[in-house]
Design a protein around this motif. Structure first.
Motif: not given
Length: 138
Positions: A22-26, A28-38, A77-78, A83-86
């Motif tokens: 995911x992009x944006x704030x978060x 160190x977590x945002x750099x480690x976890x692939x939580x966004x969904x395409x 979402x985190x 994110x999948x449901x969204x």
């Protein structure tokens, strides 16, 4: 199985998911976890009725590519699951939006009273404006 309406359902095999960072704030977590969904959904290869396919492709929506693939990026979402449901909810809303045929506009004419009021108001404004000219002494 994604339920769009009583008659239209999309099998899970037609919808493709990819987890991305995911992009944006978060922090160190945002750099480690692939939580966004395409979410990718090929409209032409889907089991949608032909009429619905044409309406979806006719939309002026930036999420629909030129080759007829709907791409939705969900990163609100985190967690990956939310994110999948969204993403699925947004796809469902997109397709459900084209199912409702817009009401045809029925041309109407102004009533006699409204025409008279408009003309009366016009003449009143004209009188007010004509009195704004230079004052001359006679």
């Amino acid at each position: 199985m994604l339920i769009i309406s009583n008659h239209i359902r999309l099998p899970d095999a037609e919808i493709e998911f990819h987890a991305v960072r995911a992009q944006g704030a978060g922090g160190q977590n945002v750099n480690k976890v692939s939580s966004a969904i395409h979410l990718r959904f090929d409209v032409m290869a889907s089991s949608l009725p032909e009429e619905v396919k044409q309406r979806v492709l006719a939309l002026r929506d930036q999420r629909i590519s030129s080759d007829g693939v709907v791409v939705i990026k969900a990163q609100r979402f985190r967690t990956q699951e939310k994110n999948r449901e969204d993403a699925l909810a947004r796809l469902q809303a997109l397709i459900a939006g084209v199912l409702k045929t817009p009401k045809k506009r029925v041309a109407t004419k102004p009533t006699k009273g409204s025409r008279e009021r408009r003309l009366q108001h016009k003449s009143q404004r004209g009188k007010v404006k004509s009195l704004r000219g230079k004052v001359t002494d006679h």
